[in-house]
Design a protein around this motif. Structure first.
Motif, PDB file in Angstrom:
ATOM      1  N   MET A 116       0.835  -1.207   0.000  1.00 22.87           N
ATOM      2  CA  MET A 116       0.000   0.000   0.000  1.00 22.87           C
ATOM      3  C   MET A 116       0.864   1.249   0.000  1.00 22.87           C
ATOM      4  N   ALA A 117       0.445   2.251  -0.800  1.00 23.68           N
ATOM      5  CA  ALA A 117       1.136   3.539  -0.821  1.00 23.68           C
ATOM      6  C   ALA A 117       0.589   4.489   0.238  1.00 23.68           C
ATOM      7  N   GLU A 118      -0.312   4.024   1.086  1.00 24.49           N
ATOM      8  CA  GLU A 118      -0.929   4.877   2.107  1.00 24.49           C
ATOM      9  C   GLU A 118       0.095   5.315   3.159  1.00 24.49           C
ATOM     10  N   TYR A 119      -0.032   6.582   3.580  1.00 26.50           N
ATOM     11  CA  TYR A 119       0.815   7.145   4.629  1.00 26.50           C
ATOM     12  C   TYR A 119      -0.091   7.887   5.591  1.00 26.50           C
ATOM     13  N   LEU A 120       0.105   7.694   6.886  1.00 31.05           N
ATOM     14  CA  LEU A 120      -0.770   8.260   7.906  1.00 31.05           C
ATOM     15  C   LEU A 120      -0.076   9.366   8.690  1.00 31.05           C
ATOM     16  N   TYR A 121      -0.782  10.483   8.852  1.00 30.74           N
ATOM     17  CA  TYR A 121      -0.381  11.555   9.762  1.00 30.74           C
ATOM     18  C   TYR A 121      -1.306  11.463  10.973  1.00 30.74           C
ATOM     19  N   THR A 122      -0.748  11.239  12.160  1.00 30.99           N
ATOM     20  CA  THR A 122      -1.582  11.010  13.338  1.00 30.99           C
ATOM     21  C   THR A 122      -1.425  12.140  14.358  1.00 30.99           C
ATOM     22  N   TYR A 123      -2.534  12.423  15.040  1.00 30.88           N
ATOM     23  CA  TYR A 123      -2.583  13.541  15.991  1.00 30.88           C
ATOM     24  C   TYR A 123      -3.451  13.180  17.198  1.00 30.88           C
ATOM     25  N   ILE A 124      -3.138  13.803  18.319  1.00 21.96           N
ATOM     26  CA  ILE A 124      -4.075  13.934  19.433  1.00 21.96           C
ATOM     27  C   ILE A 124      -4.730  15.298  19.265  1.00 21.96           C
ATOM     28  N   GLY A 125      -6.055  15.337  19.247  1.00 19.70           N
ATOM     29  CA  GLY A 125      -6.789  16.589  19.061  1.00 19.70           C
ATOM     30  C   GLY A 125      -7.394  17.054  20.370  1.00 19.70           C
TER      31      GLY A 125
END
Length: 375
Positions: A301-310
């Protein structure tokens, strides 16, 4: 040979170079009694009669191949040429071809300016144009345009990938010559796409591998945000039907997750996180705290995740039903204490990787975040 007047995105030299496949000479020009506007909700402009005049550029001596490439690129957006008289800098009045939108196809928005478009969209659109023009002569322009928003997502992903190379200490530092692609083809394209490549790659002994066939699932980058109220020490989780477990044969295809969604072309990961929180949960995030960015399944998969606490206020009535109706979303939000989140993750009831990642990240940083909030 044909002369063209460009008033919109094709005034941007890098984009015109990709569409034509060569460099051309352009001179400033102006089309009197016309105005240029953003197409409402889109990343490109349209021209209408009336107004003080449309500024742009003139390009002469366009060959039949140039015209065919232009018609392929512009035709997908439902634009057709008309003969007009343009005022050319230093050359007087000149007859030229101009692309006008099909009547009633698009709705004009705010006045359009090239500099504004280039600042937000330029790199993404140029990168996307490479993908579009790679299909020149192979597909229907209308079919390609139908996927244009998804293609912009991928274009934005490529721009970020080029700009965000991390510091490398253990990993190989690769160059462009370390992967040699012999052939590439798109075997499926809809909201997502699948590409196959025949390629060779640099081995750890310094030699190149034999030619191999590899497939990759193209989905674009995504943003993931776990809403957290540090004063009440609780989080917001969302529940919805998911095709992944359904395709696997899992009868429990409604999953507990974080707020998440694809990053639109021309949008930053932070903007996407705030937008998805509003759309999925009707929630206003006060602050985004970056966590870990990662490839969830890099083998295919070419998917890339940017993760955050909001950081957000999460009173009892913050839970409910949300989602974008026009996208057939049916999302239920849950408000749970942080301790319940960890129980859900460790019991396996909450079994999505981004949620587990953010749960453990929050567990490690929770005291610091609560202290900063005065909790």
């Amino acid at each position: 040979m044909t002369t063209f007047f460009f008033y919109g995105t094709l005034c941007h030299g890098p984009l015109l170079r990709v569409v034509l496949g060569r460099d051309v000479q352009a001179i400033p020009g102006r089309l009197p009694d016309h105005s240029v506007f953003w197409v409402a909700g889109r990343a490109f402009p349209m021209i209408e009669t009336g107004g003080s005049g449309a500024e742009g550029v003139l390009v002469a001596d366009m060959s039949d191949e140039d015209v065919a490439r232009l018609n392929y690129y512009e035709g997908g957006f439902a634009y057709q040429t008309r003969d007009v008289i343009v005022e050319a800098e230093g050359a007087g009045s000149v007859s030229a071809q101009v692309y006008f939108p099909d009547p009633g196809k698009w709705t004009p928005g705010a006045p359009w300016h090239l500099a504004d478009w280039a600042a937000r969209w330029g790199e993404t659109v140029v990168t996307t144009a490479y993908d579009a023009m790679a299909l020149y002569g192979l597909g229907d322009p209308a079919e390609i345009h139908a996927r244009y928003p998804q293609m912009l997502m991928r274009g934005g992903s490529r721009v970020r990938a080029e700009a965000e190379t991390p510091g490398l200490h253990l990993r190989r530092r690769a160059g462009r010559e370390d992967v040699a692609v012999a052939r590439k083809r798109q075997v499926y394209a809809n909201y997502f796409a699948v590409e196959e490549s025949d390629l060779r790659f640099r081995r750890f002994d310094g030699s190149m591998s034999p030619e191999v066939n590899r497939a990759v699932f193209i989905s674009g980058d995504a943003t993931v945000v776990l809403p957290y109220d540090p004063v009440r020490d609780r989080v917001l989780l969302v529940e919805q039907f998911r095709m992944g477990p359904h395709g696997r044969g899992d009868p429990q295809s409604w999953l507990i997750e974080t707020v998440a969604g694809r990053i639109d072309g021309g949008e930053s990961p932070e903007e996407a996180a705030l937008r998805e929180a509003r759309e999925e949960a009707g929630l206003a995030i006060r602050e985004l705290i970056p966590a870990l960015n990662c490839y969830p399944s890099p083998a295919a998969m070419a998917e890339y995740l940017y993760t955050y606490i909001g950081i957000a206020d999460l009173p009892d009535d913050a839970a409910g039903i949300g989602g974008v109706e026009g996208e057939a979303e049916d999302i239920r939000a849950h408000i749970v204490p942080f301790s319940t989140l960890m129980e859900l993750v460790e019991s396996g009831e909450a079994n999505t990787a981004p949620l587990a990642l953010l749960a453990y990240w929050l567990d490690r940083n929770r005291a610091r975040i609560r202290s900063a909030a005065g909790a």
